[in-house]
Write a protein that holds these residues in place. Structure first.
Motif, short mmCIF file in Angstrom:
data_model
loop_
_atom_site.label_atom_id
_atom_site.label_comp_id
_atom_site.label_asym_id
_atom_site.label_seq_id
_atom_site.Cartn_x
_atom_site.Cartn_y
_atom_site.Cartn_z
N ALA A 21 -19.25 -8.05 6.88
CA ALA A 21 -18.01 -7.47 7.40
C ALA A 21 -16.81 -8.03 6.66
CB ALA A 21 -17.87 -7.75 8.89
N ILE A 22 -15.90 -7.15 6.31
CA ILE A 22 -14.62 -7.54 5.71
C ILE A 22 -13.53 -7.20 6.71
CG2 ILE A 22 -12.95 -7.05 3.87
CD1 ILE A 22 -15.33 -6.51 2.01
N VAL A 23 -12.67 -8.16 7.00
CA VAL A 23 -11.59 -7.93 7.94
C VAL A 23 -10.37 -7.40 7.19
CG1 VAL A 23 -10.05 -8.99 9.65
CG2 VAL A 23 -12.45 -9.72 9.50
N ASN A 24 -9.80 -6.35 7.75
CA ASN A 24 -8.62 -5.70 7.18
C ASN A 24 -7.40 -6.07 8.01
OD1 ASN A 24 -6.81 -4.00 5.90
ND2 ASN A 24 -7.51 -2.18 6.98
N ALA A 25 -6.37 -6.56 7.34
CA ALA A 25 -5.07 -6.79 7.98
C ALA A 25 -4.37 -5.45 8.04
CB ALA A 25 -4.26 -7.81 7.19
N ALA A 26 -4.71 -4.68 9.07
CA ALA A 26 -4.29 -3.28 9.18
C ALA A 26 -2.91 -3.16 9.82
CB ALA A 26 -5.31 -2.51 10.02
N ASN A 27 -2.33 -1.98 9.67
CA ASN A 27 -1.17 -1.66 10.50
C ASN A 27 -1.69 -0.86 11.70
OD1 ASN A 27 -1.03 1.24 9.96
ND2 ASN A 27 -0.26 0.67 7.94
N SER A 28 -0.87 -0.72 12.72
CA SER A 28 -1.36 -0.13 13.97
C SER A 28 -1.80 1.32 13.83
CB SER A 28 -0.31 -0.26 15.07
OG SER A 28 0.83 0.49 14.73
N SER A 29 -1.32 2.02 12.80
CA SER A 29 -1.71 3.43 12.62
C SER A 29 -3.17 3.56 12.20
CB SER A 29 -0.83 4.10 11.58
OG SER A 29 -1.21 3.73 10.26
N LEU A 30 -3.73 2.52 11.62
CA LEU A 30 -5.09 2.51 11.06
C LEU A 30 -5.25 3.46 9.87
CD1 LEU A 30 -7.31 2.45 14.29
CD2 LEU A 30 -6.82 0.54 12.75
N LEU A 31 -4.15 3.99 9.35
CA LEU A 31 -4.24 5.01 8.31
C LEU A 31 -3.89 4.49 6.93
CD1 LEU A 31 -2.76 8.00 10.35
CD2 LEU A 31 -5.16 7.31 10.07
N GLY A 32 -3.99 3.21 6.72
CA GLY A 32 -3.69 2.63 5.41
C GLY A 32 -2.25 2.20 5.32
N GLY A 33 -1.94 1.45 4.30
CA GLY A 33 -0.59 0.94 4.12
C GLY A 33 -0.52 0.17 2.83
N GLY A 34 0.23 -0.92 2.84
CA GLY A 34 0.37 -1.75 1.65
C GLY A 34 -0.51 -2.98 1.74
N ILE A 124 -4.16 -13.15 7.62
CA ILE A 124 -3.52 -12.11 8.43
C ILE A 124 -2.07 -12.46 8.73
CG2 ILE A 124 -3.60 -10.91 10.67
CD1 ILE A 124 -6.70 -11.45 10.58
N SER A 125 -1.20 -11.49 8.58
CA SER A 125 0.23 -11.54 8.90
C SER A 125 1.08 -12.38 7.95
CB SER A 125 0.48 -12.01 10.34
OG SER A 125 0.17 -10.99 11.26
N THR A 126 0.48 -12.97 6.91
CA THR A 126 1.24 -13.86 6.03
C THR A 126 1.89 -13.16 4.85
OG1 THR A 126 -0.72 -14.43 4.74
CG2 THR A 126 -0.21 -15.86 6.64
N GLY A 127 1.68 -11.88 4.72
CA GLY A 127 2.31 -11.12 3.64
C GLY A 127 3.60 -10.50 4.12
N ILE A 128 3.64 -9.19 4.13
CA ILE A 128 4.84 -8.45 4.51
C ILE A 128 5.28 -8.74 5.94
CG2 ILE A 128 3.64 -6.35 5.25
CD1 ILE A 128 6.81 -6.33 3.14
N TYR A 129 4.35 -9.18 6.80
CA TYR A 129 4.70 -9.49 8.19
C TYR A 129 5.37 -10.86 8.34
CZ TYR A 129 2.23 -5.37 10.01
OH TYR A 129 1.83 -4.09 10.31
N GLY A 130 5.45 -11.61 7.24
CA GLY A 130 6.31 -12.79 7.17
C GLY A 130 5.85 -14.07 7.84
N TRP A 131 4.60 -14.14 8.30
CA TRP A 131 4.14 -15.38 8.95
C TRP A 131 4.10 -16.50 7.92
CZ3 TRP A 131 3.01 -14.69 14.15
CH2 TRP A 131 2.74 -15.87 14.84
N PRO A 132 4.65 -17.68 8.23
CA PRO A 132 4.59 -18.80 7.28
C PRO A 132 3.14 -19.16 6.95
CG PRO A 132 6.15 -19.25 9.05
CD PRO A 132 5.40 -18.01 9.45
#
Length: 180
Positions: A21-34, A124-132
């Motif tokens: 299993a590979i975990v995806n840091a998804a957006n809530s739409s589940l339809l892909g993103g950056g 998870i969340s450390t990219g565009i979502y800005g988590w340190p």
């Protein structure tokens, strides 16, 4: 006595990993993103998007809530499943740590239900979502150390760059240090 999984760190591209299993840091739409989400959808092919659309049409009409996880096919990736989880956006005004912890906890729960022996996570969340990165690494590793159960035997964190790898390496050393 509960057996803990082996935790490994890898610097590289998550879409090149071989795992159950590979975990995806998804957006809530589940339809892909950056970021990781876009890379997984591009490399995995249309099968992942089709499965995500089916989820949206059935139980996740409003999208996947933050901190939850759900599995789909892995399409053309070197895995059996992609586990999608939506991380929280970091903010100084509100402590959302429990939502980030929930992403890892719920992803591990889904992985165990699928019978996955090997699970690959991004930061998870450390990219565009800005988590340190340092805090994200500490929360991720502690959660996996405390929550992972059989059949999950190996957890790999695949970090895109050297800075992320270094943060995770430091956090893992802290976690493994014997308490005095």
């Amino acid at each position: 006595m509960t057996t803990k999984p082996t935790i490994k760190l890898v610097q590289g591209d998550i879409t090149e990993q071989h795992a159950d299993a590979i975990v995806n840091a998804a957006n809530s739409s589940l339809l892909g993103g950056g970021g990781v989400d876009g890379a997984i959808h591009r490399k995995g092919g249309p099968e992942i998007l089709d499965a995500c659309r089916d989820l949206r049409a059935s139980q996740y009409g409003r999208g996947l809530p933050t901190g939850q996880a759900v599995a789909t096919t892995a399409g053309r990736l070197h895995a059996d499943h992609v586990i999608h989880t939506v991380g929280p956006v970091w903010t100084e005004e509100e402590d959302r740590s429990e939502l980030l912890v929930s992403c890892y906890r719920e992803s591990l729960r889904v992985a165990a239900e699928l019978g996955a022996h090997s699970v690959v996570f991004p930061a998870i969340s450390t990219g565009i979502y800005g988590w340190p990165m340092d805090d994200g690494a500490r929360l991720a590793l502690r959660t996996v150390h405390e929550e992972a159960r059989l059949p999950v035997a190996e957890v790999r964190f695949v970090l895109f760059d050297e800075g992320a790898y270094d943060c995770f390496e430091l956090a893992l050393a802290e976690l493994e240090r014997p308490s005095s």
